[in-house]
Write a protein that holds these residues in place. Sequence first.
Motif, PDB file in Angstrom:
ATOM      1  N   CYS A   8       6.229   6.109   9.678  1.00 25.38           N
ATOM      2  CA  CYS A   8       5.053   6.534   8.961  1.00 25.38           C
ATOM      3  C   CYS A   8       3.720   6.529  10.112  1.00 25.38           C
ATOM      4  O   CYS A   8       3.710   5.781  10.807  1.00 25.38           O
ATOM      5  CB  CYS A   8       4.627   5.554   7.856  1.00 25.38           C
ATOM      6  N   CYS A  11       0.934   3.502   8.534  1.00 20.32           N
ATOM      7  CA  CYS A  11       1.110   2.277   8.695  1.00 20.32           C
ATOM      8  C   CYS A  11       2.035   1.694   9.947  1.00 20.32           C
ATOM      9  O   CYS A  11       2.454   0.632  10.219  1.00 20.32           O
ATOM     10  CB  CYS A  11       1.538   1.478   7.483  1.00 20.32           C
ATOM     11  N   CYS A  35       6.468   7.248   2.780  1.00 22.65           N
ATOM     12  CA  CYS A  35       6.618   5.989   3.307  1.00 22.65           C
ATOM     13  C   CYS A  35       6.784   4.929   2.035  1.00 22.65           C
ATOM     14  O   CYS A  35       6.041   5.034   1.324  1.00 22.65           O
ATOM     15  CB  CYS A  35       5.342   5.515   4.029  1.00 22.65           C
ATOM     16  N   CYS A  38       3.761   2.265   2.131  1.00 21.45           N
ATOM     17  CA  CYS A  38       2.211   2.518   1.906  1.00 21.45           C
ATOM     18  C   CYS A  38       2.200   3.764   0.910  1.00 21.45           C
ATOM     19  O   CYS A  38       1.226   4.043   0.437  1.00 21.45           O
ATOM     20  CB  CYS A  38       1.303   2.645   3.047  1.00 21.45           C
TER      21      CYS A  38
HETATM   22 ZN   LIG Z   1       3.355   3.822   5.774  1.00 22.88          ZN
END
Ligand SMILES: [Zn+2]
Length: 58
Positions: A8, A11, A35, A38
């Motif tokens: 990702c 994050c 993801c 998140c």
């Molecule tokens: Zn993420």
Amino acid sequence: MPTYEYRCLRCKKVFDMVLSIAEHERLKKKRTSKCPKCGSSRVEPQIANFLVQTSKKS
Ligand SMILES: [Zn+2]
């Protein structure tokens, strides 16, 4: 089926996805993979860590 490792961009979470080649190509074009942490769709396949499952038994 091959396992693809995605990261990702938001994050930095790294996660695995088991996809057929066709599914992987489709996701790469449409960028619809998300993801799990998140929910961002800004994920990038980690080609270097591409794991190939072989039937070879050593
Ligand atoms: Zn993420």
